[in-house]
Write a protein that holds these residues in place. Structure first.
Motif, PDB file in Angstrom:
ATOM      1  N   UNK A  78       0.833  -1.200   0.000  1.00  0.00           N
ATOM      2  CA  UNK A  78       0.000   0.000   0.000  1.00  0.00           C
ATOM      3  C   UNK A  78       0.869   1.252   0.000  1.00  0.00           C
ATOM      4  N   UNK A  79       0.263   2.373  -0.443  1.00  0.00           N
ATOM      5  CA  UNK A  79       0.927   3.670  -0.343  1.00  0.00           C
ATOM      6  C   UNK A  79       1.923   3.995  -1.428  1.00  0.00           C
ATOM      7  N   UNK A  80       1.932   3.246  -2.526  1.00  0.00           N
ATOM      8  CA  UNK A  80       2.912   3.478  -3.585  1.00  0.00           C
ATOM      9  C   UNK A  80       2.310   4.241  -4.757  1.00  0.00           C
ATOM     10  N   UNK A  81       3.150   5.041  -5.384  1.00  0.00           N
ATOM     11  CA  UNK A  81       2.792   5.707  -6.640  1.00  0.00           C
ATOM     12  C   UNK A  81       3.884   5.394  -7.652  1.00  0.00           C
ATOM     13  N   UNK A  82       3.499   4.839  -8.793  1.00  0.00           N
ATOM     14  CA  UNK A  82       4.453   4.430  -9.823  1.00  0.00           C
ATOM     15  C   UNK A  82       4.317   5.322 -11.051  1.00  0.00           C
ATOM     16  N   UNK A  83       5.461   5.669 -11.643  1.00  0.00           N
ATOM     17  CA  UNK A  83       5.466   6.393 -12.912  1.00  0.00           C
ATOM     18  C   UNK A  83       6.581   5.840 -13.794  1.00  0.00           C
ATOM     19  N   UNK A  84       6.248   5.651 -15.063  1.00  0.00           N
ATOM     20  CA  UNK A  84       7.218   5.152 -16.037  1.00  0.00           C
ATOM     21  C   UNK A  84       7.461   6.246 -17.067  1.00  0.00           C
ATOM     22  N   UNK A  85       8.749   6.531 -17.330  1.00  0.00           N
ATOM     23  CA  UNK A  85       9.136   7.585 -18.263  1.00  0.00           C
ATOM     24  C   UNK A  85       9.972   7.008 -19.392  1.00  0.00           C
ATOM     25  N   UNK A 115      13.417   2.620 -20.636  1.00  0.00           N
ATOM     26  CA  UNK A 115      12.509   3.349 -19.760  1.00  0.00           C
ATOM     27  C   UNK A 115      13.165   3.632 -18.408  1.00  0.00           C
ATOM     28  N   UNK A 116      12.559   4.548 -17.675  1.00  0.00           N
ATOM     29  CA  UNK A 116      12.916   4.821 -16.279  1.00  0.00           C
ATOM     30  C   UNK A 116      11.651   4.668 -15.458  1.00  0.00           C
ATOM     31  N   UNK A 117      11.717   3.854 -14.400  1.00  0.00           N
ATOM     32  CA  UNK A 117      10.581   3.709 -13.503  1.00  0.00           C
ATOM     33  C   UNK A 117      10.903   4.429 -12.202  1.00  0.00           C
ATOM     34  N   UNK A 118       9.928   5.140 -11.684  1.00  0.00           N
ATOM     35  CA  UNK A 118      10.077   5.881 -10.426  1.00  0.00           C
ATOM     36  C   UNK A 118       8.944   5.472  -9.495  1.00  0.00           C
ATOM     37  N   UNK A 119       9.299   5.082  -8.255  1.00  0.00           N
ATOM     38  CA  UNK A 119       8.316   4.709  -7.245  1.00  0.00           C
ATOM     39  C   UNK A 119       8.454   5.636  -6.056  1.00  0.00           C
ATOM     40  N   UNK A 120       7.317   6.082  -5.520  1.00  0.00           N
ATOM     41  CA  UNK A 120       7.316   6.961  -4.352  1.00  0.00           C
ATOM     42  C   UNK A 120       6.384   6.396  -3.295  1.00  0.00           C
ATOM     43  N   UNK A 121       6.834   6.476  -2.046  1.00  0.00           N
ATOM     44  CA  UNK A 121       6.024   6.083  -0.893  1.00  0.00           C
ATOM     45  C   UNK A 121       6.222   7.150   0.159  1.00  0.00           C
ATOM     46  N   UNK A 122       5.198   7.983   0.377  1.00  0.00           N
ATOM     47  CA  UNK A 122       5.399   9.112   1.273  1.00  0.00           C
ATOM     48  C   UNK A 122       6.506   9.998   0.733  1.00  0.00           C
TER      49      UNK A 122
END
Length: 321
Positions: A78-85, A115-122
């Motif tokens: 839970x709490x993750x935000x994923x973005x692929x560039x 690609x570049x994947x970026x994950x954020x949690x808080x």
């Protein structure tokens, strides 16, 4: 006047990473931008998981998951935000946003490319560059993060989350409050943070329902968040609720239309209030109450003991000189 105290109880517990939950999102101005080389990223498309109608290239499944610390087995749930560039930078240095998701373990359909994947949690984040070459891809990111949860108490009684303003700072050598990263951490709610040292300041708010007035009770603590662990702390405020009254005799009826000023023994003004029996929360210590009524001034000294609510009577029998 403030009370300065250490963390009442600070316990670091090894906890399943999936048990960490994300607190409410911070304002965008306080979030660290994704660590992508180049200029600011463009706005995402309306549905970034859908390919443009003109793009007919074959696609393969690309799946992602994240863990809090190296060696963790269970993925974050839970709490993750994923973005692929797109790994290729545009003319202005931007990296085009290809896809995004708030799922814990998303799967995207992507054509061949880099690609570049970026994950954020808080406030914790991680990124990785990867290729797609016609075969399914499964990427795992290590967040190197833990979680911080703070609760407040007066004595053994818990303090409602609405009555606490908890601020979290990144300290520097000579300045524990060098950088404010969380202006209002919600009490009792874990917040995902990168591994490291933090300085916590907890301000107790007044007892009136919905009050946004801070009291003079403030507690400070320095702590460390460890990757893959929950740092669970209890901040103990030493304060009590005082009700002020101007009376003609001990135990008498409170006089209406009275204005009160609460001062420290050194003369610093803490609060000014108007009414027959206004109340306020004060940190443990000694104070002076000054009451003004019908163009006359009266005063009394009193002491606040933690967790002992009481009335403070100012007598009219001895006007202040």
């Amino acid at each position: 006047m403030t009370t300065r105290g250490a963390l009442g109880v600070l316990i670091c517990l090894a906890a399943p990473a999936s048990g960490f939950a994300q607190a409410p999102a911070l304002p965008p101005t306080l979030l660290t931008p994704p660590p992508i080389v180049g200029a600011p990223l463009p706005n995402p498309p309306a549905d970034p998981q859908q390919a443009p109608a003109s793009d007919t290239r074959p696609r393969v499944a690309v799946s992602f998951n994240a863990i809090f610390a190296p060696g963790d087995i269970q993925a974050i749930r839970t709490g993750l935000n994923w973005r692929v560039f797109d790994a290729r930078a545009g003319e202005e240095g931007n990296h085009a946003l290809i896809a995004e998701s708030n799922e814990a373990t998303p799967t995207f359909q992507l054509p061949d490319g880099d690609y570049i994947v970026h994950a954020a949690c808080g406030l914790a984040s991680a990124d990785k560059q990867f290729p797609v070459n016609g075969a399914p891809v499964n990427e795992r990111l290590v967040m190197n993060a833990g979680a911080l949860k703070i609760e407040g108490r007066i004595g053994d009684a818990p303090i409602a989350a609405s009555r606490l303003n908890i601020m979290v700072y990144l300290p520097e050598r000579d300045d524990p409050e060098a950088k404010l990263i969380i202006p209002n951490l919600k009490a009792d709610s874990p917040e995902c943070l990168p591994e490291g040292a933090y300085h916590v300041v907890s301000r107790l708010m007044d007892a009136a329902p919905g009050s946004t007035t801070p009291t003079n009770s403030t507690v400070y603590a320095d702590l460390r968040v460890q990757a893959g662990k929950l740092t669970d702390g209890v901040l103990k405020h030493r304060a009590a609720n005082m009700t002020l009254k101007l009376v003609n005799a001990p135990g008498g009826e409170a006089l209406a239309n009275t204005s009160f000023s609460i001062l420290t023994p050194g003369g610093d003004v803490i609060r000014e209030m108007i009414g027959a029996f206004p109340s306020l929360v004060l940190a443990e210590g000694e104070y002076v109450a000054i009451a003004r009524h019908d163009n006359k001034t009266y005063q009394a000294t009193f002491k606040v003991v933690a967790n002992q609510d009481r009335d403070v009577e100012v007598l009219t029998q001895q006007p202040a000189q």
